[in-house]
Design an enzyme around this catalytic site. Structure first.
Site, short mmCIF file in Angstrom:
data_model
loop_
_atom_site.label_atom_id
_atom_site.label_comp_id
_atom_site.label_asym_id
_atom_site.label_seq_id
_atom_site.Cartn_x
_atom_site.Cartn_y
_atom_site.Cartn_z
N GLY A 1 0.81 -1.21 0.00
CA GLY A 1 0.00 0.00 0.00
C GLY A 1 0.84 1.27 0.00
O GLY A 1 0.53 2.24 -0.69
N THR A 2 1.92 1.25 0.76
CA THR A 2 2.76 2.45 0.87
C THR A 2 3.33 2.82 -0.49
O THR A 2 3.27 3.99 -0.91
CB THR A 2 3.90 2.20 1.88
OG1 THR A 2 3.32 1.87 3.14
CG2 THR A 2 4.80 3.42 2.02
N ASN B 1 -8.22 3.57 8.52
CA ASN B 1 -7.62 2.43 9.22
C ASN B 1 -7.77 2.50 10.74
O ASN B 1 -7.73 1.48 11.40
CB ASN B 1 -6.14 2.31 8.85
CG ASN B 1 -5.41 3.62 8.93
OD1 ASN B 1 -5.78 4.59 8.29
ND2 ASN B 1 -4.38 3.67 9.74
N GLN C 1 -7.66 -0.36 3.43
CA GLN C 1 -8.50 -1.00 4.45
C GLN C 1 -9.86 -1.43 3.90
O GLN C 1 -10.48 -2.33 4.43
CB GLN C 1 -8.73 -0.04 5.64
CG GLN C 1 -7.50 0.15 6.51
CD GLN C 1 -7.08 -1.10 7.28
OE1 GLN C 1 -7.85 -2.03 7.48
NE2 GLN C 1 -5.83 -1.13 7.71
N SER D 1 -3.35 -3.27 -0.65
CA SER D 1 -2.26 -4.04 -0.04
C SER D 1 -2.75 -5.46 0.28
O SER D 1 -3.85 -5.63 0.80
CB SER D 1 -1.82 -3.33 1.24
OG SER D 1 -0.86 -4.10 1.90
N HIS E 1 -1.51 -7.76 2.47
CA HIS E 1 -1.44 -8.34 3.82
C HIS E 1 -2.62 -7.95 4.71
O HIS E 1 -2.78 -8.48 5.80
CB HIS E 1 -0.10 -8.02 4.49
CG HIS E 1 0.09 -6.62 4.97
ND1 HIS E 1 -0.09 -6.26 6.29
CD2 HIS E 1 0.47 -5.49 4.33
CE1 HIS E 1 0.19 -4.97 6.43
NE2 HIS E 1 0.52 -4.48 5.25
N THR F 1 12.28 -7.40 -11.55
CA THR F 1 11.69 -8.74 -11.71
C THR F 1 10.55 -8.93 -10.72
O THR F 1 10.69 -8.61 -9.53
CB THR F 1 12.78 -9.82 -11.52
OG1 THR F 1 13.80 -9.56 -12.48
CG2 THR F 1 12.22 -11.22 -11.72
N CYS G 1 3.05 3.75 16.89
CA CYS G 1 3.69 3.50 18.17
C CYS G 1 5.18 3.67 17.93
O CYS G 1 5.79 2.92 17.20
CB CYS G 1 3.38 2.06 18.59
SG CYS G 1 4.13 1.59 20.13
C1 LIG Z 1 -5.04 2.96 4.99
C2 LIG Z 1 -3.67 2.39 4.81
N1 LIG Z 1 -2.90 2.84 3.80
C3 LIG Z 1 -1.69 2.35 3.57
C4 LIG Z 1 -1.14 1.36 4.37
C5 LIG Z 1 0.23 0.84 4.06
O1 LIG Z 1 0.17 -0.41 3.43
P1 LIG Z 1 1.45 -1.38 3.42
O2 LIG Z 1 1.63 -1.87 4.82
O3 LIG Z 1 1.11 -2.48 2.47
O4 LIG Z 1 2.60 -0.58 2.94
C6 LIG Z 1 -1.89 0.87 5.45
C7 LIG Z 1 -1.33 -0.15 6.36
O5 LIG Z 1 -1.30 0.03 7.56
C8 LIG Z 1 -3.19 1.40 5.66
O6 LIG Z 1 -3.96 0.96 6.68
#
Ligand SMILES: Cc1ncc(COP(=O)(O)O)c(C=O)c1O
Length: 382
Positions: free
Chosen positions: A71-72, A151, A179, A199, A201, A237, A325
């Site tokens: 996600g980041t 989130n 989320q 994302s 995970h 890759t 945290c």
């Molecule tokens: C709303 C939101 N955006 C982005 C992220 C980041 O995703 P990732 O952990 O896959 O980089 C998170 C993860 O905590 C999230 O909750």
């Protein structure tokens, strides 16, 4: 000690079928998807299949999916990429005060690079005002980034209405759906979304994999250079095993979505009911109406978040404050500040509970009992 995991919004356990698929691919398919020989073609086949599933899950086309490391990266790619590509049309960006740091810190960096960012406020339930969004739009606005579901408190923004407002404006519409994806039914065309971050995970897939949906007519400046992967938008890759596992997670999420939504909403109602019956004093942060089914954020007056988290952990219950945290101390949540102000007591006494496929009703009963005794104990000692 039995442990109960109620922190699925932080990350979620991989589904057994996802692990199985990942191991199978790792065992059987090591080829480079760019290779022409049969080993490469086998790997490419997994990528093509996965891309089709990811695209279909949001009503997109396969060429509109860019696989990322999560996600980041998807958020960074969307914001930096769109800002750079459309800067000749203006340098104004609109976002909200309650975004994940993957968006907020990217916006702060863009400000340092000469862009102007408007951070929309939210009401007490965590929703933006559509009138305020409309008023903030300018001729030089090139990007609006508003998260789908929050989130920390779970509040969902009015996506369709935002899409409608932006329909006749040059600004591209990006949403961080990390989320919401997998639990909300998302259709990028219905909401006129130009870019959307996901994302794996958070939906029982592997960590370190995700995607950015990018509407086919939106151009982004690449930020990594090398091979021609992901249509030259993300060189390197591909992580074949994780991508194949991600596909499995998406298939499960889509198939189970309606059942999970009802189940998680039931857990929310049950936890609230049990706490009310036990006469625990608490207040809801967010809204039950416009809310992600798996996230519940409650404030417990007279308690302290760090003591709550530690004491619940000692009884085997893993929950979170929802906010960052750092070095063992919990920073006040920027989301709760935006909703309730800097002085609110909620900043120091709010807990996020989040549910997932492993959560059971029995666990909710146990969690309610544990919360009741921890709150009672803390109120007597603080
Ligand atoms: C709303 C939101 N955006 C982005 C992220 C980041 O995703 P990732 O952990 O896959 O980089 C998170 C993860 O905590 C999230 O909750």
């Amino acid at each position: 000690m039995e442990r109960i995991y109620l922190d699925h919004a932080a990350t979620s356990p991989m589904h057994p079928r996802v692990i199985e698929k990942m191991v199978k691919v790792m065992n059987e398919t090591f080829g480079n998807p760019s290779s022409i020989h049969s080993f490469g073609r086998e790997a490419r086949h997994y990528l093509d299949e996965a891309r089709a599933t990811l695209a279909a899950s949001i009503g997109a086309r396969e060429n509109e999916i860019i696989v990322t490391s999560g996600g980041t990266e998807a958020d960074n790619m969307a914001l930096f990429g769109i800002a750079e590509s459309y800067k000749q049309n203006g340098k104004h960006i609109i976002t909200t005060q309650i975004e994940h740091h993957a968006v907020l810190h990217t916006c702060q960096q863009l400000e340092k690079n000469g862009y102007e960012v408007t951070y929309l406020p939210v009401d007490e339930t965590g929703r933006i005002s559509l009138a305020e969004l409309t008023a903030s739009l300018r001729d030089d606005t090139i990007l609006v980034s508003i998260m789908y579901g929050n989130n920390e408190v779970g509040t969902i923004q009015p996506m369709k209405e935002i899409g409608q407002i932006l329909l006749n404006h040059q600004a591209k519409f990006h949403t961080d759906a990390v989320q919401a994806y997998g639990i909300e039914k998302i259709d990028v065309n219905e909401s006129h979304i130009d870019a959307l971050s996901v994302s794996a995970h958070k939906i029982n897939g592997p960590k370190g994999i995700g995607f950015l949906y990018l509407r086919s007519d939106v151009i982004i400046a690449p930020r990594s250079f090398g091979g021609e992967q992901e249509r030259k938008r993300r060189a390197g890759t591909e992580n074949v095993a994780s991508i194949a596992a991600f596909q499995e997670a998406v298939e499960i999420a889509v198939a189970d979505r309606d059942i999970k939504r009802e189940k998680f909403k039931g857990f929310k109602r049950l936890l609230i009911k049990k706490l009310q019956e036990a006469r625990v004093e608490f207040a809801l942060n967010g809204s039950l109406e416009h809310s992600l089914p798996h996230v519940l954020n409650l404030s417990f007056p007279g308690t302290n978040v760090e003591a709550m988290l530690v004491n619940l952990d000692l009884t085997g219950i893993a929950v979170s404050s929802g906010s960052a945290c750092t070095a063992g101390s919990i920073e006040p949540s920027h989301v709760l500040v935006a909703m309730h102000g800097k002085e609110s007591e909620r900043l120091v006494n709010s807990i996020r509970f989040s549910f997932g496929f492993t959560t059971t009703e029995e666990e909710i009963f146990k969690a309610a009992d544990a919360i009741t005794s921890v709150v009672a104990r803390l109120r007597n000692t603080i």
